[in-house]
Design a protein around this motif. Structure first.
Motif, PDB file in Angstrom:
ATOM      1  N   LYS A 242      10.949  -0.270  20.380  1.00 46.75           N
ATOM      2  CA  LYS A 242      10.829  -1.991  19.524  1.00 46.75           C
ATOM      3  C   LYS A 242      10.251  -0.774  18.625  1.00 46.75           C
ATOM      4  O   LYS A 242       9.406   0.040  18.080  1.00 46.75           O
ATOM      5  N   ASP A 243      10.221  -2.279  17.889  1.00 49.90           N
ATOM      6  CA  ASP A 243       9.133  -1.944  16.101  1.00 49.90           C
ATOM      7  C   ASP A 243       7.882  -2.668  16.377  1.00 49.90           C
ATOM      8  O   ASP A 243       7.786  -3.622  16.676  1.00 49.90           O
ATOM      9  N   GLU A 244       6.731  -2.314  14.960  1.00 49.50           N
ATOM     10  CA  GLU A 244       5.640  -2.753  15.144  1.00 49.50           C
ATOM     11  C   GLU A 244       5.758  -4.118  14.965  1.00 49.50           C
ATOM     12  O   GLU A 244       4.805  -5.261  14.771  1.00 49.50           O
ATOM     13  N   ARG A 245       6.402  -4.799  14.356  1.00 44.65           N
ATOM     14  CA  ARG A 245       6.817  -6.097  13.614  1.00 44.65           C
ATOM     15  C   ARG A 245       7.839  -7.399  14.502  1.00 44.65           C
ATOM     16  O   ARG A 245       7.798  -8.495  14.783  1.00 44.65           O
ATOM     17  N   THR A 246       8.141  -6.720  16.406  1.00 47.07           N
ATOM     18  CA  THR A 246       8.976  -8.115  16.948  1.00 47.07           C
ATOM     19  C   THR A 246       8.677  -7.271  18.082  1.00 47.07           C
ATOM     20  O   THR A 246       7.756  -6.855  18.610  1.00 47.07           O
ATOM     21  N   GLN A 247       8.887  -8.450  19.304  1.00 48.35           N
ATOM     22  CA  GLN A 247       8.983  -8.581  20.388  1.00 48.35           C
ATOM     23  C   GLN A 247       9.985  -8.183  21.232  1.00 48.35           C
ATOM     24  O   GLN A 247      10.382  -7.755  22.074  1.00 48.35           O
ATOM     25  N   HIS A 248      11.095  -7.741  20.230  1.00 51.36           N
ATOM     26  CA  HIS A 248      12.769  -7.518  20.742  1.00 51.36           C
ATOM     27  C   HIS A 248      12.504  -6.113  21.090  1.00 51.36           C
ATOM     28  O   HIS A 248      11.856  -5.456  20.511  1.00 51.36           O
ATOM     29  N   ARG A 249      13.717  -5.958  21.742  1.00 49.66           N
ATOM     30  CA  ARG A 249      13.657  -4.057  22.634  1.00 49.66           C
ATOM     31  C   ARG A 249      14.878  -3.677  22.149  1.00 49.66           C
ATOM     32  O   ARG A 249      15.692  -4.759  22.558  1.00 49.66           O
ATOM     33  N   ASP A 250      14.717  -2.771  22.711  1.00 48.70           N
ATOM     34  CA  ASP A 250      15.883  -1.759  22.816  1.00 48.70           C
ATOM     35  C   ASP A 250      17.007  -1.982  21.597  1.00 48.70           C
ATOM     36  O   ASP A 250      18.565  -1.769  21.807  1.00 48.70           O
ATOM     37  N   ALA A 251      16.583  -2.097  20.284  1.00 48.74           N
ATOM     38  CA  ALA A 251      17.606  -2.340  19.425  1.00 48.74           C
ATOM     39  C   ALA A 251      18.285  -0.987  19.095  1.00 48.74           C
ATOM     40  O   ALA A 251      19.516  -1.126  19.059  1.00 48.74           O
ATOM     41  N   ALA A 252      17.856   0.138  18.998  1.00 46.28           N
ATOM     42  CA  ALA A 252      17.898   1.050  18.789  1.00 46.28           C
ATOM     43  C   ALA A 252      19.319   1.770  20.022  1.00 46.28           C
ATOM     44  O   ALA A 252      20.296   2.305  19.476  1.00 46.28           O
ATOM     45  N   THR A 253      19.185   0.963  21.276  1.00 47.18           N
ATOM     46  CA  THR A 253      19.855   0.936  21.842  1.00 47.18           C
ATOM     47  C   THR A 253      21.469   0.805  22.019  1.00 47.18           C
ATOM     48  O   THR A 253      22.663   1.149  22.008  1.00 47.18           O
ATOM     49  N   LYS A 254      21.354  -0.819  21.789  1.00 44.82           N
ATOM     50  CA  LYS A 254      21.849  -1.605  20.837  1.00 44.82           C
ATOM     51  C   LYS A 254      23.013  -0.712  20.259  1.00 44.82           C
ATOM     52  O   LYS A 254      24.002  -0.919  20.308  1.00 44.82           O
ATOM     53  N   GLY A 255      22.381  -0.703  19.739  1.00 42.34           N
ATOM     54  CA  GLY A 255      22.813  -0.288  17.781  1.00 42.34           C
ATOM     55  C   GLY A 255      23.867   1.531  18.729  1.00 42.34           C
ATOM     56  O   GLY A 255      24.827   1.008  17.518  1.00 42.34           O
ATOM     57  N   ARG A 256      23.023   2.356  18.877  1.00 42.06           N
ATOM     58  CA  ARG A 256      24.193   3.027  19.857  1.00 42.06           C
ATOM     59  C   ARG A 256      24.915   2.766  20.284  1.00 42.06           C
ATOM     60  O   ARG A 256      26.287   3.372  20.300  1.00 42.06           O
ATOM     61  N   ARG A 257      25.432   2.452  20.882  1.00 42.95           N
ATOM     62  CA  ARG A 257      26.239   1.856  21.948  1.00 42.95           C
ATOM     63  C   ARG A 257      27.923   0.472  21.495  1.00 42.95           C
ATOM     64  O   ARG A 257      28.354   0.541  21.348  1.00 42.95           O
ATOM     65  N   SER A 258      27.092  -0.160  20.530  1.00 41.49           N
ATOM     66  CA  SER A 258      28.032  -0.873  19.038  1.00 41.49           C
ATOM     67  C   SER A 258      27.830  -0.053  17.936  1.00 41.49           C
ATOM     68  O   SER A 258      27.657  -0.953  17.047  1.00 41.49           O
ATOM     69  N   PRO A 259      27.482   0.879  17.702  1.00 41.56           N
ATOM     70  CA  PRO A 259      27.725   1.551  15.499  1.00 41.56           C
ATOM     71  C   PRO A 259      27.955   0.769  15.120  1.00 41.56           C
ATOM     72  O   PRO A 259      29.837   0.585  15.018  1.00 41.56           O
TER      73      PRO A 259
END
Length: 287
Positions: free
Chosen positions: A192-209
């Motif tokens: 996650k990043d420090e501005r949001t509560q959302h998680r695993d964006a990097a993982t989702k992006g890697r799976r759907s580049p």
């Protein structure tokens, strides 16, 4: 072909320029062609076979695109399409497979001097490269913080997420060096990043580049002048699969037209909104 050409000249072994030349050809992007070492003054001193191999690789990968964001070669047709075009969506997975096969390309994000040295050691150990600028062939974005920490929302961090690169903490580099080999990245991936509560964006992006903005045609305002620059915002949109346009009439493929300005408002997207979409890895409603 390039590696074979290099090995034909033992006198080049151990010379610092050689891995740089090879890596340059292996990860060329549209923005690299004009200034790459393939076209630099000292390239004329390379053995003829090596120089020819490098130029051949460059020509097979890249040709200038039209408009901001450059272009991608569709290898099936040999045509170049603007970034964010339908061709781009069909080549995203192929580009990912190619850049993985060609070796790791690391892009760091504001490291300390000792971290920069360690990352260079890892690149040498894995026959990888360190890219000073983000391009489509970067495989890893390495952040200076530990993987368990919330990441700063930097341009390179967001580019890595939307493009599907590994986005890892610096403890991954330390683990690789301590064990003398490239370690699996999953347990070091930023959550996650420090501005949001959302998680695993990097993982989702890697799976759907390159898919986050695939349904958008974005007009990036010229009022982006400092941090971030308009070029950086355009690159974020393009890496995420969006089409860059200057007029609604240019929209293709049933995409939704969107105007993007620094502050947004009244149906116009803001840079903060764009960042929030990346952190959530979904196109959020406009405020």
């Amino acid at each position: 072909e390039i590696r074979s050409a290099v090995s034909c000249w033992p006198r080049w072994s151990g010379v610092p320029h050689v891995p740089s030349v090879v890596s340059c050809a292996l990860k060329l992007s549209h923005s690299d062609v004009g200034t790459s070492c393939v076209q630099s003054a000292w390239a004329s001193s390379l053995p003829a076979q090596l120089a020819a191999a490098l130029r051949g690789r460059a020509e097979s990968l890249v040709q200038p695109g039209s408009g901001e964001g450059g272009g991608i070669i569709d290898r099936a047709s040999g045509k170049s399409e603007p970034s964010g075009s339908p061709v781009q969506a069909s080549t995203n997975s192929r580009l990912w497979q190619e850049r993985q096969a060609e070796g790791a390309s690391f892009s760091w994000d504001d490291p300390e001097p000792d971290q920069a040295r360690d990352l260079q050691k890892l690149a040498e150990m894995t026959s990888g490269t360190v890219a000073s600028q983000y391009d489509r062939r970067v495989t890893h974005v390495v952040l200076p913080s530990k993987s368990a920490a919330a990441a700063k929302r930097t341009i390179k961090f967001m580019m890595g997420v939307v493009a599907g690169a590994w986005v890892v903490g610096f403890d991954w580099v330390e683990a690789c060096l301590s064990q003398g080999c490239k370690r699996p990245e999953e347990s070091f991936e930023i959550r996650k990043d420090e501005r949001t509560q959302h998680r695993d964006a990097a993982t989702k992006g890697r799976r759907s580049p390159g898919s986050l903005f695939k349904d958008l045609a974005v007009n990036v305002a010229t009022t982006f002048t400092t941090k971030p620059s308009r070029a950086e915002v355009c690159q974020l949109v393009s890496l995420g699969g969006g089409q860059l346009v200057l007029d609604p009439k240019e929209v293709k493929g049933g995409r939704r037209y969107l105007r993007l300005e620094p502050e947004g408002g009244n149906g116009v997207g803001s840079f903060r909104w764009l960042c929030d979409c990346i952190s959530a890895f979904e196109v959020l409603p406009l405020a």
